[in-house]
Design an enzyme around this catalytic site. Structure first.
Site, short mmCIF file in Angstrom:
data_model
loop_
_atom_site.label_atom_id
_atom_site.label_comp_id
_atom_site.label_asym_id
_atom_site.label_seq_id
_atom_site.Cartn_x
_atom_site.Cartn_y
_atom_site.Cartn_z
N GLY A 1 35.45 45.68 49.20
CA GLY A 1 35.67 44.26 48.89
C GLY A 1 37.16 43.98 48.78
CB SER A 2 38.87 41.04 47.49
OG SER A 2 38.30 40.97 46.20
N PRO A 3 41.02 43.38 47.22
CG PRO A 3 43.07 43.63 48.31
CD PRO A 3 41.76 42.91 48.41
CB VAL B 1 36.60 42.32 43.25
CG1 VAL B 1 35.39 42.89 42.54
CG2 VAL B 1 36.52 40.79 43.26
N GLY B 2 38.69 44.92 43.47
CA GLY B 2 38.93 46.37 43.43
C GLY B 2 39.61 46.77 42.13
CD GLU C 1 36.90 52.51 52.65
OE1 GLU C 1 37.73 51.84 53.30
OE2 GLU C 1 36.78 53.73 52.77
CB CYS D 1 38.16 44.77 56.10
SG CYS D 1 37.28 46.03 57.03
P1 NAD Z 1 34.74 40.60 46.88
O1 NAD Z 1 35.72 41.54 46.31
O2 NAD Z 1 34.78 39.18 46.48
O3 NAD Z 1 33.24 41.09 46.58
C1 NAD Z 1 32.78 42.41 46.83
C2 NAD Z 1 31.68 42.75 45.86
O4 NAD Z 1 32.18 42.65 44.52
C3 NAD Z 1 30.45 41.85 45.92
O5 NAD Z 1 29.30 42.67 45.88
C4 NAD Z 1 30.55 40.98 44.68
O6 NAD Z 1 29.31 40.66 44.13
C5 NAD Z 1 31.34 41.84 43.71
N1 NAD Z 1 32.19 41.03 42.84
C6 NAD Z 1 32.84 39.87 43.16
N2 NAD Z 1 33.57 39.42 42.10
C7 NAD Z 1 33.36 40.31 41.09
C8 NAD Z 1 33.83 40.40 39.74
N3 NAD Z 1 34.64 39.48 39.22
N4 NAD Z 1 33.42 41.45 39.00
C9 NAD Z 1 32.61 42.38 39.52
N5 NAD Z 1 32.13 42.34 40.79
C10 NAD Z 1 32.49 41.33 41.56
O7 NAD Z 1 34.89 40.79 48.47
P2 NAD Z 1 34.17 39.98 49.60
O8 NAD Z 1 34.64 38.57 49.53
O9 NAD Z 1 32.71 40.24 49.58
O10 NAD Z 1 34.77 40.67 50.91
C11 NAD Z 1 36.00 40.34 51.43
C12 NAD Z 1 37.04 41.38 51.10
O11 NAD Z 1 36.57 42.68 51.35
C13 NAD Z 1 38.30 41.25 51.96
O12 NAD Z 1 39.44 41.49 51.18
C14 NAD Z 1 38.12 42.35 52.99
O13 NAD Z 1 39.31 42.75 53.61
C15 NAD Z 1 37.47 43.40 52.18
N6 NAD Z 1 36.71 44.32 53.01
C16 NAD Z 1 37.15 45.61 53.13
C17 NAD Z 1 36.45 46.49 53.95
C18 NAD Z 1 36.88 47.91 54.14
O14 NAD Z 1 36.10 48.69 54.66
N7 NAD Z 1 38.07 48.30 53.73
C19 NAD Z 1 35.33 46.04 54.64
C20 NAD Z 1 34.92 44.73 54.47
C21 NAD Z 1 35.61 43.87 53.64
#
Ligand code: NAD
Length: 478
Positions: free
Chosen positions: A201-203, A205-206, A223, A257
Site C-alpha cells: 500500500g501507500s508509504p 499507511v506503511g 511493499e 505502483c
Molecule cells: P493504502 O495504503 O491506502 O491501503 C492499503 C491497505 O491498508 C488497505 O487494505 C487498507 O484497508 C489499509 N489501510 C488504509 N488506511 C489505513 C489506516 N489508516 N490504518 C490501517 N490500515 C489502513 O494503499 P492503496 O490506496 O490501497 O494503494 C495505493 C498505494 O499502494 C500506492 O502508494 C501504491 O504505489 C502502493 N502499491 C505498492 C505496491 C508494491 O508492490 N510495492 C503495489 C500496489 C500498490
C-alpha cells in the site's frame, strides 16, 4: 489504540485469531510437506480457473476498476499463475535445510540453515491490482507453512468479497481466513501480535503498519509506492520508446505502483515526445481526451476520492504555471479521466511532491544526462526506475549513479514479474523484498542451527591455560 469496531465483528475476528494461534495448529502447519502446501495453492489455482469463478472475479474487477477481461488476464491472472508455477517447481528445494561451511575455530561443529514458518501472518492488500496483490503474498505465506489472515482492500469492494468467498470455500479458518473491512478492521488486526505482516500500500499507511508492528516487534515486509522516474536520453527510436510509456502510464489508468510517475528527457526531445505520446494514445485507444471513453481497453479511476485527488493535483499544477498537453477528457460520474502530459512543472507543485497514481505525466527536461542523478536525489528513493536508451555508457551511468528498488532498461512494468528477481522498494518505497524465494524467506524464520559432530571445546574451558591460549592466538593471529 482505540477501535470503533462492532462487538460481533470483534468476536468473529478474535475467534479466527485464537483458532490459528493454537500451538497444535501452528505445529501441524509447520510440519506440512511441500506437497501439502502446494495442494492448497493448486486449490486456489483451480478455483480461479473454473469458468464460473473466472466470470465472478472478472466481473468484480470490472466493477471495481473498469478493467476489461484482456487487461485482467494479462495483469492480474498471468502474474499469479507465473508465481504458482514457480512455487510448484521450487518449493521442495526452498524448504530443504541449507548446509553452510564453518570457520576453523568451529572444527567439529556443523552448521545449517533451517527454514521454519514465521507462524501466524497478516497480509494486507491494496485496491489497485486487488486480485494479484492479495493472492501473490497469500500463496507465498502458505508455501512457507504459515497460518494466514488476509485483509483485502475495502476500496476494491467487489474483488474483496470474491476473495473472502474463495478463502471461505477453500480453507478452514485455522489455515487461511479473510477479514474484510477498512480502517477499523485493519486497526484492530494491527493490535494483535502477528509473527509477520506483509503490507502492500501507500508509504503513509506503511508507517502506521510499522508503528503498530513495533509494539510487538513483529517483522514487516512493506511493499510501498513512490515517484518512479523514467529517463530518456534521445538515443532510442522515439515512437517505439513512447509506446512503452503510454502502455505503462495508461494500463490500469496509471494506478500501478511501478507506473512511470514523471519523465526526464533532453530539452531538444520534448516536442517530439509530446507529439509521439498523443499519436500512441490515439493508436491504442482510438482517440485522445473524451474519445477514449469509448475504448474498452481503458479503465476507470477506482473511486470519487481518488478522482478528486487527481483533479486537485492537476488544478494545482495548472494554477502554478504548468502547461497542459493532450486533450482532456473527464467524466466524474463514470470516473473516467484521460491521460494528460504536463510541462513547465516545478518542485512547489503537488504533482511533483506526491505519488501521482493516475493518468497525469509530468515531463521534465535536462541539458545534460550528468544532471539526472542530482535531480533524482531530490526525491525519495523510488520503487522502480526506467531508462530508455540505446547507449550502453548512458545506461551504465544511470544505473551506477542512482538508487531505486528495481530498475528496467528499455521496457516498462517488468520489475515485478520475474520470480527469480527480488521485487520491492528501498527506504521510502519499501522494506523487504518479495517474489519467489525472496517471499518464501520473508515468511520464514531462517534458523541457524549448529551441531557438534566430533571434538569439544574442553581444552579452552576455565581455568584458562595461558600457554595454550598464547599458542592458539599465535596461530590464529588474534
Ligand atoms: P493504502 O495504503 O491506502 O491501503 C492499503 C491497505 O491498508 C488497505 O487494505 C487498507 O484497508 C489499509 N489501510 C488504509 N488506511 C489505513 C489506516 N489508516 N490504518 C490501517 N490500515 C489502513 O494503499 P492503496 O490506496 O490501497 O494503494 C495505493 C498505494 O499502494 C500506492 O502508494 C501504491 O504505489 C502502493 N502499491 C505498492 C505496491 C508494491 O508492490 N510495492 C503495489 C500496489 C500498490
Amino acid at each position: 489504540m482505540e477501535t470503533i469496531l462492532e462487538e460481533h465483528k470483534v468476536a468473529e475476528i478474535k475467534e479466527i485469531l485464537i483458532q490459528q494461534r493454537d500451538l497444535e495448529n501452528l505445529s501441524r502447519l509447520r510440519k506440512s510437506s511441500a506437497k501439502e502446501r502446494i495442494a492448497k495453492i493448486k486449490a486456489i489455482e483451480k478455483y480461479l480457473l473454473q469458468p464460473q469463478k473466472q466470470e465472478l472475479w472478472l466481473a468484480a474487477l470490472h466493477k471495481d476498476l473498469g478493467k476489461c477481461k484482456e487487461e485482467a488476464l494479462i495483469t492480474e491472472l498471468s502474474p499469479i499463475l507465473t508465481a504458482m508455477a514457480h512455487i510448484y517447481k521450487e518449493l521442495k528445494y526452498w524448504m530443504m535445510d541449507e548446509p553452510v561451511s564453518s570457520p576453523w575455530v568451529m572444527a567439529g561443529l556443523k552448521g545449517k540453515i533451517q527454514f521454519e514458518p514465521k507462524g501466524q501472518v497478516l497480509v494486507i492488500a491494496p485496491w489497485n491490482y486487488p486480485l494479484q496483490l492479495a493472492i501473490n503474498p497469500l500463496i507465498h505465506a502458505i508455501a512457507a507453512g504459515n497460518a494466514v489472515v488476509l485483509k483485502p482492500s475495502e476500496i476494491a469492494a467487489h474483488t474483496s468479497a470474491f476473495l473472502r468467498q474463495m478463502v471461505e470455500e477453500l480453507f478452514a479458518a485455522q489455515d487461511v481466513a479473510a477479514v474484510e473491512g477498512g480502517i477499523p478492521e485493519t486497526t484492530y488486526l494491527l493490535e494483535y501480535p502477528f509473527h509477520h505482516i506483509f503490507f502492500t500500500g501507500s508509504p503513509a499507511v506503511g508507517k502506521i503498519v510499522m508503528r503498530a508492528a513495533a509494539n510487538h516487534l513483529t517483522s514487516v515486509t512493506l511493499e510501498l509506492g513512490g515517484k518512479s522516474p523514467l529517463i530518456f536520453d534521445g538515443t532510442y527510436p522515439i515512437d517505439a520508446g513512447v509506446a512503452k510509456v503510454v502502455f505503462g502510464k495508461c494500463v490500469n489508468v496509471g494506478q500501478t505502483c511501478i507506473a512511470p510517475d514523471y519523465v526526464l528527457l533532453p530539452k531538444a526531445l520534448k516536442d517530439d515526445f509530446i507529439a509521439a505520446f498523443a499519436k500512441q494514445v490515439e493508436r491504442f485507444y482510438g482517440g485522445q481526451g473524451a474519445a477514449m471513453q469509448q475504448s474498452d481497453s481503458y479503465g476507470r479511476i477506482i473511486d470519487d476520492k481518488n478522482f478528486k485527488r487527481l483533479n486537485d493535483l492537476l488544478e494545482d499544477a495548472l494554477e502554478k504555471g504548468a502547461q497542459l498537453h493532450m486533450e482532456r477528457g473527464v467524466d466524474p460520474e463514470h470516473k473516467f479521466m484521460s491521460p494528460v502530459l504536463l510541462s513547465n512543472v516545478t518542485p512547489e507543485m503537488k504533482v511533483m511532491q506526491e505519488e501521482i497514481f493516475g493518468p497525469i505525466l509530468p515531463v521534465m527536461t535536462y541539458d545534460n544526462l550528468a544532471e539526472v542523478p542530482a535531480i533524482l536525489n531530490d526525491f525519495e528513493k523510488p520503487l522502480a526506475l526506467y531508462m530508455i536508451s540505446k547507449n550502453k555508457k548512458n545506461r551504465r551511468f544511470i544505473l551506477e549513479n542512482t538508487t531505486s528498488g528495481g530498475a528496467a532498461v528499455n521496457e516498462l512494468m517488468v520489475t515485478s514479474i520475474n520470480p527469480n528477481l527480488p521485487f520491492g522498494g528501498v527506504n521510502f518505497s519499501g522494506i523487504g523484498k518479495s517474489n519467489g524465494r525472496y517471499s518464501f524467506v520473508e515468511f520464514s524464520n531462517e534458523k541457524g542451527v549448529v551441531q557438534r559432530t566430533w571434538g569439544s571445546f574442553s581444552i579452552v574451558y576455565p581455568p584458562y591455560n595461558k600457554t595454550l591460549v598464547k599458542w592458539l592466538s599465535r596461530i590464529a593471529k588474534w
